[in-house]
Design a protein around this motif. Structure first.
Motif, PDB file in Angstrom:
ATOM      1  N   PRO A  98      28.339  25.502  33.758  1.00  0.00           N
ATOM      2  CA  PRO A  98      29.598  26.156  33.695  1.00  0.00           C
ATOM      3  C   PRO A  98      29.558  26.910  32.374  1.00  0.00           C
ATOM      4  CG  PRO A  98      29.745  23.809  33.077  1.00  0.00           C
ATOM      5  CD  PRO A  98      28.551  23.862  33.578  1.00  0.00           C
ATOM      6  N   GLY A  99      28.612  26.793  31.447  1.00  0.00           N
ATOM      7  CA  GLY A  99      28.615  27.550  29.973  1.00  0.00           C
ATOM      8  C   GLY A  99      28.134  28.793  30.435  1.00  0.00           C
ATOM      9  N   ALA A 100      27.428  29.201  31.504  1.00  0.00           N
ATOM     10  CA  ALA A 100      26.918  30.368  31.964  1.00  0.00           C
ATOM     11  C   ALA A 100      27.808  31.329  32.371  1.00  0.00           C
ATOM     12  CB  ALA A 100      25.680  30.169  32.720  1.00  0.00           C
ATOM     13  N   PHE A 101      28.973  30.483  32.884  1.00  0.00           N
ATOM     14  CA  PHE A 101      29.814  31.391  33.776  1.00  0.00           C
ATOM     15  C   PHE A 101      31.481  31.489  33.026  1.00  0.00           C
ATOM     16  CE2 PHE A 101      27.251  28.935  36.897  1.00  0.00           C
ATOM     17  CZ  PHE A 101      26.428  30.088  37.337  1.00  0.00           C
ATOM     18  N   LEU A 102      31.543  30.551  32.308  1.00  0.00           N
ATOM     19  CA  LEU A 102      33.041  30.403  31.851  1.00  0.00           C
ATOM     20  C   LEU A 102      33.101  31.289  30.549  1.00  0.00           C
ATOM     21  CD1 LEU A 102      33.843  26.620  32.308  1.00  0.00           C
ATOM     22  CD2 LEU A 102      34.366  28.758  34.004  1.00  0.00           C
ATOM     23  N   ARG A 103      32.930  32.657  30.756  1.00  0.00           N
ATOM     24  CA  ARG A 103      32.895  33.553  29.535  1.00  0.00           C
ATOM     25  C   ARG A 103      33.644  34.769  29.971  1.00  0.00           C
ATOM     26  NH1 ARG A 103      28.253  33.766  32.715  1.00  0.00           N
ATOM     27  NH2 ARG A 103      27.264  35.633  32.620  1.00  0.00           N
ATOM     28  N   PRO A 104      34.244  35.197  29.065  1.00  0.00           N
ATOM     29  CA  PRO A 104      34.973  36.619  29.449  1.00  0.00           C
ATOM     30  C   PRO A 104      33.935  37.588  29.728  1.00  0.00           C
ATOM     31  CG  PRO A 104      35.355  35.852  26.928  1.00  0.00           C
ATOM     32  CD  PRO A 104      34.145  34.988  27.435  1.00  0.00           C
ATOM     33  N   PRO A 105      34.583  38.603  30.791  1.00  0.00           N
ATOM     34  CA  PRO A 105      33.767  39.637  31.257  1.00  0.00           C
ATOM     35  C   PRO A 105      33.364  40.669  30.289  1.00  0.00           C
ATOM     36  CG  PRO A 105      36.132  39.816  31.964  1.00  0.00           C
ATOM     37  CD  PRO A 105      35.801  38.567  31.200  1.00  0.00           C
ATOM     38  N   PRO A 106      32.514  41.561  30.447  1.00  0.00           N
ATOM     39  CA  PRO A 106      32.173  42.667  29.617  1.00  0.00           C
ATOM     40  C   PRO A 106      33.553  43.686  29.614  1.00  0.00           C
ATOM     41  CG  PRO A 106      30.761  42.597  31.504  1.00  0.00           C
ATOM     42  CD  PRO A 106      31.555  41.685  31.928  1.00  0.00           C
ATOM     43  N   GLU A 107      33.702  44.312  28.376  1.00  0.00           N
ATOM     44  CA  GLU A 107      34.746  45.065  28.106  1.00  0.00           C
ATOM     45  C   GLU A 107      35.071  46.117  29.243  1.00  0.00           C
ATOM     46  OE1 GLU A 107      36.532  44.584  25.202  1.00  0.00           O
ATOM     47  OE2 GLU A 107      35.224  42.813  25.174  1.00  0.00           O
ATOM     48  N   ASP A 108      34.270  46.633  30.066  1.00  0.00           N
ATOM     49  CA  ASP A 108      34.399  47.606  31.025  1.00  0.00           C
ATOM     50  C   ASP A 108      34.507  47.004  32.208  1.00  0.00           C
ATOM     51  OD1 ASP A 108      31.909  46.867  31.352  1.00  0.00           O
ATOM     52  OD2 ASP A 108      31.151  48.846  31.502  1.00  0.00           O
ATOM     53  N   ALA A 109      34.880  45.581  32.458  1.00  0.00           N
ATOM     54  CA  ALA A 109      34.872  45.068  33.968  1.00  0.00           C
ATOM     55  C   ALA A 109      36.163  45.304  34.460  1.00  0.00           C
ATOM     56  CB  ALA A 109      34.787  43.631  33.417  1.00  0.00           C
ATOM     57  N   LEU A 110      37.233  45.811  33.668  1.00  0.00           N
ATOM     58  CA  LEU A 110      38.592  45.937  34.251  1.00  0.00           C
ATOM     59  C   LEU A 110      39.114  47.464  33.975  1.00  0.00           C
ATOM     60  CD1 LEU A 110      40.272  42.616  33.545  1.00  0.00           C
ATOM     61  CD2 LEU A 110      39.365  43.292  35.495  1.00  0.00           C
ATOM     62  N   GLN A 111      40.126  47.757  34.952  1.00  0.00           N
ATOM     63  CA  GLN A 111      40.877  48.825  34.690  1.00  0.00           C
ATOM     64  C   GLN A 111      42.456  48.606  34.449  1.00  0.00           C
ATOM     65  OE1 GLN A 111      40.346  52.169  37.558  1.00  0.00           O
ATOM     66  NE2 GLN A 111      40.774  50.742  39.184  1.00  0.00           N
ATOM     67  N   GLU A 112      43.239  49.184  34.140  1.00  0.00           N
ATOM     68  CA  GLU A 112      44.592  48.762  33.800  1.00  0.00           C
ATOM     69  C   GLU A 112      45.550  49.893  33.973  1.00  0.00           C
ATOM     70  OE1 GLU A 112      48.136  49.054  31.380  1.00  0.00           O
ATOM     71  OE2 GLU A 112      46.201  49.978  30.872  1.00  0.00           O
ATOM     72  N   TRP A 113      46.851  49.696  34.566  1.00  0.00           N
ATOM     73  CA  TRP A 113      47.889  50.540  34.620  1.00  0.00           C
ATOM     74  C   TRP A 113      49.213  49.944  34.898  1.00  0.00           C
ATOM     75  CZ3 TRP A 113      43.749  50.738  38.586  1.00  0.00           C
ATOM     76  CH2 TRP A 113      44.409  50.196  39.820  1.00  0.00           C
ATOM     77  N   ILE A 114      50.252  50.669  34.373  1.00  0.00           N
ATOM     78  CA  ILE A 114      51.595  50.078  34.536  1.00  0.00           C
ATOM     79  C   ILE A 114      51.940  50.238  35.922  1.00  0.00           C
ATOM     80  CG2 ILE A 114      53.936  50.308  33.578  1.00  0.00           C
ATOM     81  CD1 ILE A 114      52.813  51.240  31.079  1.00  0.00           C
ATOM     82  N   VAL A 115      52.741  49.319  36.271  1.00  0.00           N
ATOM     83  CA  VAL A 115      53.317  49.234  37.749  1.00  0.00           C
ATOM     84  C   VAL A 115      54.882  48.988  37.642  1.00  0.00           C
ATOM     85  CG1 VAL A 115      51.182  48.613  39.028  1.00  0.00           C
ATOM     86  CG2 VAL A 115      52.854  46.787  38.132  1.00  0.00           C
ATOM     87  N   SER A 116      55.397  49.006  38.710  1.00  0.00           N
ATOM     88  CA  SER A 116      57.177  48.943  38.935  1.00  0.00           C
ATOM     89  C   SER A 116      57.203  47.503  38.518  1.00  0.00           C
ATOM     90  CB  SER A 116      57.379  49.544  40.402  1.00  0.00           C
ATOM     91  OG  SER A 116      58.728  48.662  40.505  1.00  0.00           O
ATOM     92  N   PRO A 117      58.440  47.511  37.843  1.00  0.00           N
ATOM     93  CA  PRO A 117      59.061  46.072  37.512  1.00  0.00           C
ATOM     94  C   PRO A 117      59.603  45.370  38.863  1.00  0.00           C
ATOM     95  CG  PRO A 117      60.646  47.792  36.825  1.00  0.00           C
ATOM     96  CD  PRO A 117      59.219  48.320  37.363  1.00  0.00           C
ATOM     97  N   ARG A 118      59.260  45.922  40.143  1.00  0.00           N
ATOM     98  CA  ARG A 118      59.844  45.462  41.164  1.00  0.00           C
ATOM     99  C   ARG A 118      58.638  44.286  41.553  1.00  0.00           C
ATOM    100  NH1 ARG A 118      59.018  48.323  45.850  1.00  0.00           N
ATOM    101  NH2 ARG A 118      57.486  49.545  44.558  1.00  0.00           N
ATOM    102  N   VAL A 119      57.527  44.140  40.679  1.00  0.00           N
ATOM    103  CA  VAL A 119      56.623  43.037  40.954  1.00  0.00           C
ATOM    104  C   VAL A 119      57.310  42.006  40.491  1.00  0.00           C
ATOM    105  CG1 VAL A 119      55.489  43.324  38.858  1.00  0.00           C
ATOM    106  CG2 VAL A 119      54.175  42.629  40.667  1.00  0.00           C
TER     107      VAL A 119
END
Length: 138
Positions: A98-119
């Motif tokens: 598990p130690g090989a997998f339970l780590r944060p992903p690379p910094e560029d692994a995600l993108q983000e944007w703001i969505v409607s508060p209807r969520v």
């Protein structure tokens, strides 16, 4: 509850993305996180079967493993789902270290944007595709 599942009942929970909220209570802003290339994310998960206390029938349940946020994500939250590289999926399922997998992903692994508060409104159109469309913060 998931101690033995960690050893022998691992799963992968595919997801197009996930939400996180920032800001003060009552005025929180929802953010959507996804893969920059549009591929599904692979969340490290565990599953378990347990008897329902009312019916005594076995029911399956799952959980997504969360861990510390990477530096990029830490401005949104201090933890995040454990996101596997799809190339590691078989090893995770086979019970690899598990130690090989339970780590944060690379910094560029995600993108983000703001969505409607209807969520935040559960039960009414909560599977509506427009909930992940970018919006301008109020």
């Amino acid at each position: 509850m998931f101690r033995s599942a960690f050893k022998s009942r691992r799963c992968i929970i595919p997801a197009s993305g996930f939400y996180e909220w920032t800001g003060a209570k009552g005025t929180k802003t929802p953010h959507y996180f996804s893969s920059p290339d549009g591929r599904p994310l692979a969340f490290a998960g565990l599953w378990e079967s347990a008897p329902n206390s009312q019916t005594n029938l076995l029911e399956d349940s799952t959980t997504i493993i969360v861990g510390p946020a990477n530096e990029w994500m830490s401005c949104f939250h201090d933890r995040m789902p454990v996101i596997l590289d799809w190339n590691d999926a078989s090893a995770w399922m086979a019970g690899g270290d598990p130690g090989a997998f339970l780590r944060p992903p690379p910094e560029d692994a995600l993108q983000e944007w703001i969505v409607s508060p209807r969520v935040n409104r559960s039960g009414v159109g909560d599977d509506e595709p427009t909930l992940i469309e970018p919006t301008v913060a109020a």
